[in-house]
Design an enzyme around this catalytic site. Structure first.
Site, PDB file in Angstrom:
ATOM      1  N   TYR A   1      42.853 -33.316 -91.671  1.00 52.29           N
ATOM      2  CA  TYR A   1      42.830 -34.523 -90.827  1.00 52.29           C
ATOM      3  C   TYR A   1      42.102 -35.652 -91.552  1.00 52.29           C
ATOM      4  O   TYR A   1      42.621 -36.772 -91.674  1.00 52.29           O
ATOM      5  CB  TYR A   1      42.136 -34.199 -89.496  1.00 52.29           C
ATOM      6  CG  TYR A   1      41.958 -35.393 -88.578  1.00 52.29           C
ATOM      7  CD1 TYR A   1      43.030 -35.890 -87.839  1.00 52.29           C
ATOM      8  CD2 TYR A   1      40.714 -36.011 -88.427  1.00 52.29           C
ATOM      9  CE1 TYR A   1      42.863 -36.981 -86.988  1.00 52.29           C
ATOM     10  CE2 TYR A   1      40.540 -37.093 -87.576  1.00 52.29           C
ATOM     11  CZ  TYR A   1      41.626 -37.572 -86.859  1.00 52.29           C
ATOM     12  OH  TYR A   1      41.458 -38.655 -86.017  1.00 52.29           O
TER      13      TYR A   1
ATOM     14  N   LYS B   1      43.515 -39.260 -92.931  1.00 50.62           N
ATOM     15  CA  LYS B   1      42.974 -40.533 -92.443  1.00 50.62           C
ATOM     16  C   LYS B   1      42.366 -41.335 -93.609  1.00 50.62           C
ATOM     17  O   LYS B   1      42.399 -42.561 -93.600  1.00 50.62           O
ATOM     18  CB  LYS B   1      41.926 -40.290 -91.353  1.00 50.62           C
ATOM     19  CG  LYS B   1      42.517 -39.784 -90.032  1.00 50.62           C
ATOM     20  CD  LYS B   1      43.392 -40.843 -89.368  1.00 50.62           C
ATOM     21  CE  LYS B   1      43.805 -40.436 -87.962  1.00 50.62           C
ATOM     22  NZ  LYS B   1      44.651 -41.445 -87.297  1.00 50.62           N
TER      23      LYS B   1
HETATM   24  N1  LIG Z   1      39.712 -39.471 -79.808  1.00 51.69           N
HETATM   25  C1  LIG Z   1      38.885 -39.554 -80.851  1.00 51.69           C
HETATM   26  O1  LIG Z   1      37.715 -39.154 -80.764  1.00 51.69           O
HETATM   27  C2  LIG Z   1      39.362 -40.150 -82.142  1.00 51.69           C
HETATM   28  C3  LIG Z   1      38.442 -40.275 -83.186  1.00 51.69           C
HETATM   29  C4  LIG Z   1      38.858 -40.828 -84.391  1.00 51.69           C
HETATM   30  C5  LIG Z   1      40.164 -41.272 -84.528  1.00 51.69           C
HETATM   31  N2  LIG Z   1      41.046 -41.128 -83.491  1.00 51.69           N
HETATM   32  C6  LIG Z   1      42.417 -41.594 -83.699  1.00 51.69           C
HETATM   33  O2  LIG Z   1      42.805 -42.438 -82.626  1.00 51.69           O
HETATM   34  C7  LIG Z   1      44.233 -42.367 -82.465  1.00 51.69           C
HETATM   35  C8  LIG Z   1      44.544 -42.074 -81.007  1.00 51.69           C
HETATM   36  O3  LIG Z   1      44.035 -40.780 -80.712  1.00 51.69           O
HETATM   37  P1  LIG Z   1      43.774 -40.211 -79.246  1.00 51.69           P
HETATM   38  O4  LIG Z   1      42.420 -39.655 -79.235  1.00 51.69           O
HETATM   39  O5  LIG Z   1      44.221 -41.176 -78.223  1.00 51.69           O
HETATM   40  O6  LIG Z   1      44.763 -38.935 -79.336  1.00 51.69           O
HETATM   41  P2  LIG Z   1      45.760 -38.239 -78.310  1.00 51.69           P
HETATM   42  O7  LIG Z   1      45.317 -38.419 -76.917  1.00 51.69           O
HETATM   43  O8  LIG Z   1      45.968 -36.870 -78.841  1.00 51.69           O
HETATM   44  O9  LIG Z   1      47.107 -39.104 -78.529  1.00 51.69           O
HETATM   45  C9  LIG Z   1      47.795 -38.999 -79.732  1.00 51.69           C
HETATM   46  C10 LIG Z   1      49.071 -39.807 -79.617  1.00 51.69           C
HETATM   47  O10 LIG Z   1      49.831 -39.602 -80.837  1.00 51.69           O
HETATM   48  C11 LIG Z   1      51.157 -39.199 -80.494  1.00 51.69           C
HETATM   49  N3  LIG Z   1      51.689 -38.273 -81.482  1.00 51.69           N
HETATM   50  C12 LIG Z   1      51.095 -37.138 -81.957  1.00 51.69           C
HETATM   51  N4  LIG Z   1      51.943 -36.498 -82.780  1.00 51.69           N
HETATM   52  C13 LIG Z   1      53.083 -37.246 -82.831  1.00 51.69           C
HETATM   53  C14 LIG Z   1      54.328 -37.095 -83.494  1.00 51.69           C
HETATM   54  N5  LIG Z   1      54.602 -36.027 -84.263  1.00 51.69           N
HETATM   55  N6  LIG Z   1      55.278 -38.042 -83.325  1.00 51.69           N
HETATM   56  C15 LIG Z   1      55.050 -39.112 -82.513  1.00 51.69           C
HETATM   57  N7  LIG Z   1      53.889 -39.311 -81.859  1.00 51.69           N
HETATM   58  C16 LIG Z   1      52.923 -38.365 -82.009  1.00 51.69           C
HETATM   59  C17 LIG Z   1      51.013 -38.514 -79.131  1.00 51.69           C
HETATM   60  O11 LIG Z   1      52.216 -38.621 -78.393  1.00 51.69           O
HETATM   61  P3  LIG Z   1      53.237 -37.416 -78.076  1.00 51.69           P
HETATM   62  O12 LIG Z   1      52.453 -36.154 -77.963  1.00 51.69           O
HETATM   63  O13 LIG Z   1      53.926 -37.864 -76.822  1.00 51.69           O
HETATM   64  O14 LIG Z   1      54.147 -37.439 -79.260  1.00 51.69           O
HETATM   65  C18 LIG Z   1      49.934 -39.357 -78.456  1.00 51.69           C
HETATM   66  O15 LIG Z   1      50.524 -40.473 -77.824  1.00 51.69           O
HETATM   67  C19 LIG Z   1      44.707 -41.275 -83.419  1.00 51.69           C
HETATM   68  O16 LIG Z   1      45.188 -41.842 -84.614  1.00 51.69           O
HETATM   69  C20 LIG Z   1      43.436 -40.477 -83.702  1.00 51.69           C
HETATM   70  O17 LIG Z   1      43.495 -39.805 -84.936  1.00 51.69           O
HETATM   71  C21 LIG Z   1      40.686 -40.579 -82.311  1.00 51.69           C
END
Ligand SMILES: NC(=O)c1ccc[n+]([C@@H]2O[C@H](COP(=O)([O-])OP(=O)(O)OC[C@H]3O[C@@H](n4cnc5c(N)ncnc54)[C@H](OP(=O)(O)O)[C@@H]3O)[C@@H](O)[C@H]2O)c1
Length: 233
Positions: free
Chosen positions: A152, A156
């Protein structure tokens, strides 16, 4: 504004899309795999923010055909002001247990999607457009790192460097490229990976920040990977 946002079916992307819809006259194209969740988002926008428009494309960034995606996007938009590469995929595993599929899916969603979508959308962008990549604190050189996050964080990290390089390459076109590197946000992704961890920010709070930065940040930043974190992680 014409806005493309990935990973808008839930979490931070969902709330970012809603925040854009709150502002009159935005046309938002949301991309993710879950048609049901995208339709729920569309219904909510239609009911609560009728002066904006949200449509969606169901697409899997790991297995999907990007040629077909390009055709679908061009049916919606002739030009694009804002691309938010937010979709993310997190695998937490000891390094030696990470499979080839884990690697391909992580790099497919976390970097290839942003790379290919940028290639598709830059020709539709004019001066003043903004590409905003969503990275992670783990994807920044010198930040505190955590075990089982190798694939991961490496993917990133690639997104962070792409941000810097693309900003230079698009300088002449006056298209800004930035990345926000998040710390912990309370979403399904974080809860699945770290069930006992209490994140200091909600997806709604971070979505509001992302929407604001996407509109205004390009005036102050270009080619920057900005940590957005009040905690470690
Ligand atoms: N939450 C944290 O603490 C955190 C920390 C650092 C960075 N981030 C980053 O912030 C961003 C949003 O994360 P989040 O926490 O909101 O995550 P999340 O709730 O798991 O949402 C991830 C999103 O990505 C989509 N996705 C995943 N795999 C996919 C695929 N193969 N094709 C198309 N869409 C896909 C999912 O949609 P579907 O499942 O409907 O496809 C979902 O809408 C991400 O880039 C994550 O790495 C999050």
């Amino acid at each position: 504004m014409n806005i493309v946002i990935t990973g808008a079916s839930r979490g931070i992307g969902y709330h970012t899309a809603l925040k854009f819809a709150e502002r009159n006259g935005n046309a938002i194209l949301a991309i993710a795999r879950s048609e049901e969740k995208l339709q729920t988002l569309k219904n909510k926008v239609e009911a609560e923010f009728p002066s904006s428009n949200l449509d969606y494309i169901v697409f899997d960034f790991y297995t999907g055909d990007y040629g077909q995606l390009e055709i679908e996007i061009k049916k919606h938009f002739k030009h694009v002001d804002l691309l938010i590469n937010n979709a993310g995929y997190l695998v937490t595993k000891p390094f030696l247990e990470i499979t080839s599929e884990d690697f391909d899916q992580s790099f497919g969603v976390n970097i290839k999607a942003a790379f290919r979508l940028s290639q598709i959308l830059i020709p539709l962008m004019k001066e003043g457009a903004h590409i905003l990549n969503i990275s992670s604190m783990g994807g920044i050189q010198g930040s505190v790192k955590f075990p089982e996050m190798s694939v991961y964080s490496a993917s990133k990290g690639a997104l962070s460097i792409l941000t810097e390089v693309l900003a230079v390459e698009l300088n002449d076109k006056k298209i800004a490229v930035n990345a926000l590197a998040f710390g912990a946000v309370d979403t399904e992704m974080l809860r699945t990976a770290f069930p006992d961890y209490k994140a200091p920010l909600t997806a709604q709070e971070m979505g509001a920040y992302v929407a604001d930065f996407a509109c205004n940040g390009k005036k102050y930043f270009n080619g920057k990977v900005l940590p957005v974190s009040v905690s470690t992680p």
